[in-house]
Design an enzyme around this catalytic site. Structure first.
Site, PDB file in Angstrom:
ATOM      1  N   TYR A 193       0.621  -1.144   0.020  1.00 44.32           N
ATOM      2  CA  TYR A 193       0.015  -0.249  -0.041  1.00 44.32           C
ATOM      3  C   TYR A 193       0.826   1.160   0.116  1.00 44.32           C
ATOM      4  O   TYR A 193       2.074   1.141   0.475  1.00 44.32           O
ATOM      5  CB  TYR A 193      -0.944   0.093   1.288  1.00 44.32           C
ATOM      6  CG  TYR A 193      -0.263   0.170   2.422  1.00 44.32           C
ATOM      7  CD1 TYR A 193      -0.046   1.401   2.982  1.00 44.32           C
ATOM      8  CD2 TYR A 193       0.240  -0.574   3.098  1.00 44.32           C
ATOM      9  CE1 TYR A 193       0.616   1.714   4.177  1.00 44.32           C
ATOM     10  CE2 TYR A 193       1.043  -0.685   4.495  1.00 44.32           C
ATOM     11  CZ  TYR A 193       1.207   0.548   4.877  1.00 44.32           C
ATOM     12  OH  TYR A 193       1.976   0.670   6.150  1.00 44.32           O
ATOM     13  N   PHE A 221       2.519   9.691   3.313  1.00 44.72           N
ATOM     14  CA  PHE A 221       2.574   9.757   4.923  1.00 44.72           C
ATOM     15  C   PHE A 221       3.277   8.135   5.305  1.00 44.72           C
ATOM     16  O   PHE A 221       3.901   8.061   6.319  1.00 44.72           O
ATOM     17  CB  PHE A 221       1.371   9.894   5.738  1.00 44.72           C
ATOM     18  CG  PHE A 221       0.344   9.116   5.620  1.00 44.72           C
ATOM     19  CD1 PHE A 221       0.120   7.986   6.079  1.00 44.72           C
ATOM     20  CD2 PHE A 221      -0.720   9.726   4.731  1.00 44.72           C
ATOM     21  CE1 PHE A 221      -1.051   7.027   5.907  1.00 44.72           C
ATOM     22  CE2 PHE A 221      -1.874   8.971   4.648  1.00 44.72           C
ATOM     23  CZ  PHE A 221      -1.900   7.761   5.215  1.00 44.72           C
ATOM     24  N   ASP A 222       3.078   7.248   4.278  1.00 40.78           N
ATOM     25  CA  ASP A 222       3.598   5.852   4.477  1.00 40.78           C
ATOM     26  C   ASP A 222       3.480   5.091   3.407  1.00 40.78           C
ATOM     27  O   ASP A 222       2.618   5.316   2.343  1.00 40.78           O
ATOM     28  CB  ASP A 222       2.618   5.391   5.783  1.00 40.78           C
ATOM     29  CG  ASP A 222       3.347   3.856   6.353  1.00 40.78           C
ATOM     30  OD1 ASP A 222       4.418   3.949   6.292  1.00 40.78           O
ATOM     31  OD2 ASP A 222       2.426   3.298   6.900  1.00 40.78           O
ATOM     32  N   ILE A 263      -7.402  -0.274  10.230  1.00 41.08           N
ATOM     33  CA  ILE A 263      -8.536   0.763  10.259  1.00 41.08           C
ATOM     34  C   ILE A 263      -9.677   0.179   9.326  1.00 41.08           C
ATOM     35  O   ILE A 263      -9.662  -0.682   8.775  1.00 41.08           O
ATOM     36  CB  ILE A 263      -8.136   1.962   9.450  1.00 41.08           C
ATOM     37  CG1 ILE A 263      -7.560   1.886   8.001  1.00 41.08           C
ATOM     38  CG2 ILE A 263      -7.067   2.581  10.252  1.00 41.08           C
ATOM     39  CD1 ILE A 263      -7.271   3.072   7.255  1.00 41.08           C
ATOM     40  N   TYR A 289      -8.251   7.315  10.807  1.00 44.63           N
ATOM     41  CA  TYR A 289      -7.871   7.538  12.063  1.00 44.63           C
ATOM     42  C   TYR A 289      -8.759   8.437  13.199  1.00 44.63           C
ATOM     43  O   TYR A 289      -7.765   9.118  14.226  1.00 44.63           O
ATOM     44  CB  TYR A 289      -6.287   7.984  12.039  1.00 44.63           C
ATOM     45  CG  TYR A 289      -5.170   7.246  11.600  1.00 44.63           C
ATOM     46  CD1 TYR A 289      -4.722   5.989  12.624  1.00 44.63           C
ATOM     47  CD2 TYR A 289      -4.952   6.763  10.275  1.00 44.63           C
ATOM     48  CE1 TYR A 289      -3.930   5.258  12.073  1.00 44.63           C
ATOM     49  CE2 TYR A 289      -4.229   5.687   9.737  1.00 44.63           C
ATOM     50  CZ  TYR A 289      -3.663   4.840  10.735  1.00 44.63           C
ATOM     51  OH  TYR A 289      -3.147   3.796  10.200  1.00 44.63           O
ATOM     52  N   PHE A 346      -5.520   5.574   0.124  1.00 46.04           N
ATOM     53  CA  PHE A 346      -4.623   4.359  -0.091  1.00 46.04           C
ATOM     54  C   PHE A 346      -4.540   3.826  -1.252  1.00 46.04           C
ATOM     55  O   PHE A 346      -5.681   3.276  -1.645  1.00 46.04           O
ATOM     56  CB  PHE A 346      -4.988   3.279   1.136  1.00 46.04           C
ATOM     57  CG  PHE A 346      -4.788   3.934   2.224  1.00 46.04           C
ATOM     58  CD1 PHE A 346      -3.529   3.817   3.201  1.00 46.04           C
ATOM     59  CD2 PHE A 346      -5.896   4.392   3.234  1.00 46.04           C
ATOM     60  CE1 PHE A 346      -3.472   4.197   4.494  1.00 46.04           C
ATOM     61  CE2 PHE A 346      -5.877   4.700   4.485  1.00 46.04           C
ATOM     62  CZ  PHE A 346      -4.608   4.788   5.263  1.00 46.04           C
TER      63      PHE A 346
END
Length: 307
Positions: free
Chosen positions: A68, A78-79, A98, A124, A141
């Site tokens: 992902y 962010f990731d 999540i 989140y 995502f």
């Protein structure tokens, strides 16, 4: 860190639960279609690459394997699991990740790539995940689903018949995957199947173990994973030391791995056991040619070094 819920979050802290009971506005201009269970406009999915529909979608509780990339709506990342070695694996639909993932990934097919747009209550929460994820942030995502394993009873939970039945079922799935060209999936299924009958003394279980290890070796050879093929063939030989197929497959793996002496020993033993097996004879001849080429290359390197 991956988008985990109620466990360790992106910065090592626990992700907040979704506690708001207020009706939230549907996402505006989100690409794709609303796939939220409640059809409340909080989770959208846009298909990027279609997957294989023949195997369906991962059921709740299955262990999925994904990559992902997570971004904010402004496109800033962010990731990403692609920045780390290996896949990200977790049980889907049971609250380990999540809410947007639990619902969204259960709609995907193997090989599919999609973009999930998750309102904050599907991500989140109102608090976000500082410093990378702002409060109340809607997240995107891009997710690729590589496969999954369904939950099944562990070996210790099964009697002898149950172990053999589970191994046989997994072996059958492995063979179907191999025929479909999914060699990596086939290898994993054969290895899983073998694990259920390893150490069993009953003849049917030993025969099943032999078949699974032979097939695992064949799948590994197709993947050009020489070490895995050698290991699987070696386990098959532990069950039946005179197995021509196991000797041939281990010899082939060793040849590609550059261990020509051991490869020729295996192939010679296979030829002795079955002198009419042409594949074995051809492999032995190829091993000789590869060994000669390797020695010639070594001499050329040595000559340049000392010239």
């Amino acid at each position: 860190k991956a988008p985990e819920r109620g466990r360790r979050g992106l910065s090592g802290t626990t992700s907040p639960p979704h506690t708001s009971s207020m009706a939230l506005a549907p996402l505006e201009d989100a690409p794709g279609v609303d796939i939220s269970h409640d059809q409340d406009g909080g989770l959208f999915k846009e298909l990027v690459t279609e997957g294989d529909a023949s195997s369906g979608s991962p059921p709740v509780g299955s262990k999925v394997k994904v990559h992902y990339v997570g971004t904010l709506l402004d496109g800033s990342k962010f990731d990403s699991s692609r920045d780390r070695p290996g896949f990200f694996e977790f049980k889907v639909g049971v609250g380990q990740v999540i809410k947007g993932w639990d619902q969204g990934i259960c709609t995907m097919k193997k090989g599919e790539v999609c973009t999930l747009t998750c309102r904050h209550d599907y991500a989140y929460g109102e608090s976000g995940h500082p410093p990378k994820i702002p409060a109340g942030a809607t997240l995107k995502f891009e997710v690729e689903l590589f496969g999954w394993k369904e939950e099944r009873k562990q070996k210790w939970e099964l009697d002898e018949a149950g172990k053999q039945a589970t191994a046989a079922e997994l072996k059958e799935k492995g063979t179907a995957a191999l025929k479909a060209g999914s060699n990596d999936e086939a290898y994993e299924l054969y290895v899983d199947a073998a694990s259920y009958v390893e150490g069993e003394s009953a003849e049917p279980a030993r025969a099943l173990l032999l078949s699974c290890q032979l097939n695992a070796a064949a799948a590994a050879l197709k993947l050009k994973e020489w070490a895995l093929a050698e290991a699987a063939a070696g386990k098959a030989l532990a069950v039946e030391p005179a197995s021509v197929k196991a000797l041939y497959r281990r010899g082939t793996a060793r040849m590609h791995g550059g261990d020509f002496a051991a490869a020729k020993a295996d192939l010679r033993a296979a030829a002795t056991a079955d002198p009419k097996d042409r594949a074995v004879r051809d492999a032995f001849a190829e091993c000789g040619r590869r060994e000669a080429e390797a020695k010639k290359a070594e001499k050329a390197v040595a000559a340049r070094m000392f010239s």
